[in-house]
Design a protein around this motif. Sequence first.
Motif, PDB file in Angstrom:
ATOM      1  N   GLU A   1      14.080   3.568  -1.096  1.00  0.00           N
ATOM      2  CA  GLU A   1      12.741   3.671  -1.664  1.00  0.00           C
ATOM      3  C   GLU A   1      11.668   3.836  -0.606  1.00  0.00           C
ATOM      4  O   GLU A   1      10.673   4.501  -0.824  1.00  0.00           O
ATOM      5  CB  GLU A   1      12.437   2.442  -2.523  1.00  0.00           C
ATOM      6  N   ARG A   2      11.832   3.196   0.532  1.00  0.00           N
ATOM      7  CA  ARG A   2      10.857   3.314   1.614  1.00  0.00           C
ATOM      8  C   ARG A   2      11.506   2.966   2.949  1.00  0.00           C
ATOM      9  O   ARG A   2      12.588   2.412   2.984  1.00  0.00           O
ATOM     10  CB  ARG A   2       9.638   2.428   1.435  1.00  0.00           C
ATOM     11  N   VAL A   3      10.780   3.265   3.984  1.00  0.00           N
ATOM     12  CA  VAL A   3      11.170   2.856   5.330  1.00  0.00           C
ATOM     13  C   VAL A   3      10.067   1.951   5.849  1.00  0.00           C
ATOM     14  O   VAL A   3       8.886   2.286   5.756  1.00  0.00           O
ATOM     15  CB  VAL A   3      11.364   4.080   6.258  1.00  0.00           C
ATOM     16  N   ALA A   4      10.453   0.794   6.342  1.00  0.00           N
ATOM     17  CA  ALA A   4       9.474  -0.166   6.854  1.00  0.00           C
ATOM     18  C   ALA A   4       8.676   0.455   7.996  1.00  0.00           C
ATOM     19  O   ALA A   4       9.229   1.216   8.794  1.00  0.00           O
ATOM     20  CB  ALA A   4      10.194  -1.427   7.324  1.00  0.00           C
ATOM     21  N   PRO A   5       7.383   0.144   8.082  1.00  0.00           N
ATOM     22  CA  PRO A   5       6.518   0.750   9.103  1.00  0.00           C
ATOM     23  C   PRO A   5       6.657   0.068  10.467  1.00  0.00           C
ATOM     24  O   PRO A   5       5.682  -0.355  11.076  1.00  0.00           O
ATOM     25  CB  PRO A   5       5.121   0.541   8.527  1.00  0.00           C
ATOM     26  N   ALA A   6       7.890  -0.063  10.938  1.00  0.00           N
ATOM     27  CA  ALA A   6       8.148  -0.671  12.247  1.00  0.00           C
ATOM     28  C   ALA A   6       9.440  -0.107  12.803  1.00  0.00           C
ATOM     29  O   ALA A   6      10.273   0.397  12.047  1.00  0.00           O
ATOM     30  CB  ALA A   6       8.249  -2.191  12.103  1.00  0.00           C
TER      31      ALA A   6
ATOM     32  N   VAL B   1      15.337   1.615  12.501  1.00  0.00           N
ATOM     33  CA  VAL B   1      14.321   1.463  11.471  1.00  0.00           C
ATOM     34  C   VAL B   1      14.961   0.749  10.294  1.00  0.00           C
ATOM     35  O   VAL B   1      16.184   0.734  10.150  1.00  0.00           O
ATOM     36  CB  VAL B   1      13.733   2.819  11.021  1.00  0.00           C
ATOM     37  N   MET B   2      14.129   0.155   9.461  1.00  0.00           N
ATOM     38  CA  MET B   2      14.646  -0.578   8.307  1.00  0.00           C
ATOM     39  C   MET B   2      14.321   0.182   7.032  1.00  0.00           C
ATOM     40  O   MET B   2      13.158   0.421   6.719  1.00  0.00           O
ATOM     41  CB  MET B   2      14.037  -1.971   8.251  1.00  0.00           C
ATOM     42  N   ALA B   3      15.361   0.540   6.302  1.00  0.00           N
ATOM     43  CA  ALA B   3      15.186   1.175   5.001  1.00  0.00           C
ATOM     44  C   ALA B   3      15.164   0.088   3.941  1.00  0.00           C
ATOM     45  O   ALA B   3      15.967  -0.845   3.974  1.00  0.00           O
ATOM     46  CB  ALA B   3      16.334   2.139   4.722  1.00  0.00           C
ATOM     47  N   ILE B   4      14.226   0.193   3.009  1.00  0.00           N
ATOM     48  CA  ILE B   4      14.141  -0.734   1.884  1.00  0.00           C
ATOM     49  C   ILE B   4      14.791  -0.025   0.702  1.00  0.00           C
ATOM     50  O   ILE B   4      14.441   1.103   0.365  1.00  0.00           O
ATOM     51  CB  ILE B   4      12.682  -1.092   1.552  1.00  0.00           C
ATOM     52  N   LEU B   5      15.771  -0.689   0.095  1.00  0.00           N
ATOM     53  CA  LEU B   5      16.580  -0.101  -0.967  1.00  0.00           C
ATOM     54  C   LEU B   5      16.327  -0.792  -2.293  1.00  0.00           C
ATOM     55  O   LEU B   5      16.214  -2.010  -2.361  1.00  0.00           O
ATOM     56  CB  LEU B   5      18.062  -0.229  -0.611  1.00  0.00           C
ATOM     57  N   GLY B   6      16.274  -0.012  -3.353  1.00  0.00           N
ATOM     58  CA  GLY B   6      16.226  -0.541  -4.709  1.00  0.00           C
ATOM     59  C   GLY B   6      17.613  -0.367  -5.306  1.00  0.00           C
ATOM     60  O   GLY B   6      18.191   0.714  -5.236  1.00  0.00           O
TER      61      GLY B   6
ATOM     62  N   MET C   1      10.438  -8.717   5.693  1.00  0.00           N
ATOM     63  CA  MET C   1      10.211  -7.375   5.160  1.00  0.00           C
ATOM     64  C   MET C   1      10.630  -7.306   3.691  1.00  0.00           C
ATOM     65  O   MET C   1       9.944  -6.690   2.874  1.00  0.00           O
ATOM     66  CB  MET C   1      10.973  -6.344   5.991  1.00  0.00           C
ATOM     67  N   LEU C   2      11.735  -7.956   3.336  1.00  0.00           N
ATOM     68  CA  LEU C   2      12.155  -7.988   1.928  1.00  0.00           C
ATOM     69  C   LEU C   2      11.116  -8.723   1.078  1.00  0.00           C
ATOM     70  O   LEU C   2      10.785  -8.285  -0.024  1.00  0.00           O
ATOM     71  CB  LEU C   2      13.529  -8.643   1.788  1.00  0.00           C
ATOM     72  N   ALA C   3      10.596  -9.813   1.601  1.00  0.00           N
ATOM     73  CA  ALA C   3       9.594 -10.583   0.861  1.00  0.00           C
ATOM     74  C   ALA C   3       8.331  -9.774   0.613  1.00  0.00           C
ATOM     75  O   ALA C   3       7.649  -9.977  -0.393  1.00  0.00           O
ATOM     76  CB  ALA C   3       9.258 -11.865   1.618  1.00  0.00           C
ATOM     77  N   SER C   4       8.018  -8.844   1.499  1.00  0.00           N
ATOM     78  CA  SER C   4       6.800  -8.047   1.323  1.00  0.00           C
ATOM     79  C   SER C   4       7.040  -6.771   0.519  1.00  0.00           C
ATOM     80  O   SER C   4       6.120  -5.979   0.336  1.00  0.00           O
ATOM     81  CB  SER C   4       6.197  -7.704   2.685  1.00  0.00           C
ATOM     82  N   ASN C   5       8.257  -6.582   0.022  1.00  0.00           N
ATOM     83  CA  ASN C   5       8.571  -5.379  -0.753  1.00  0.00           C
ATOM     84  C   ASN C   5       9.119  -5.694  -2.139  1.00  0.00           C
ATOM     85  O   ASN C   5       9.883  -4.920  -2.707  1.00  0.00           O
ATOM     86  CB  ASN C   5       9.573  -4.510   0.020  1.00  0.00           C
ATOM     87  N   THR C   6       8.711  -6.810  -2.703  1.00  0.00           N
ATOM     88  CA  THR C   6       9.197  -7.188  -4.032  1.00  0.00           C
ATOM     89  C   THR C   6       8.486  -6.452  -5.159  1.00  0.00           C
ATOM     90  O   THR C   6       8.780  -6.692  -6.324  1.00  0.00           O
ATOM     91  CB  THR C   6       9.062  -8.711  -4.250  1.00  0.00           C
TER      92      THR C   6
END
Length: 78
Positions: free
Chosen positions: A23-28, A7-12, A43-48
Motif C-alpha cells: 500500500e505504501r513505502v515508509a518515508p525513511a 526501505v519499509m513497505a507497508i502491506l495491507g 511505523m506499523l502504529a502510524s499506518n493503522t
Amino acid sequence: MAPLVYVMAILGCGDDGAACTRERVAPASYQSVAECQAAMPAMLASNTDLSYPVISAACERGGQFVVENAKRGKPRQG
C-alpha cells in the motif's frame, strides 16, 4: 557503487495474512535490516488508517523482500 539501503513497505493483508498488497513505502531508509526491523513497530502504529483487517510491513532491498514482519492486526472500531 552506491551504499546498500533498505526501505519499509507497508502491506495491507486479508484476515489470513496470506494475500497482501503493498500500500505504501515508509518515508525513511535504513542502513541495515536490523535497523529497519527495529523501526517496524512504530511505523506499523502510524499506518493503522489502511482499510485492511491486517497491516504488516516488510524490509526491502532493490525491490526484493528481505525480511517480513510478523502480522499485526488492525484495531477494529465499534
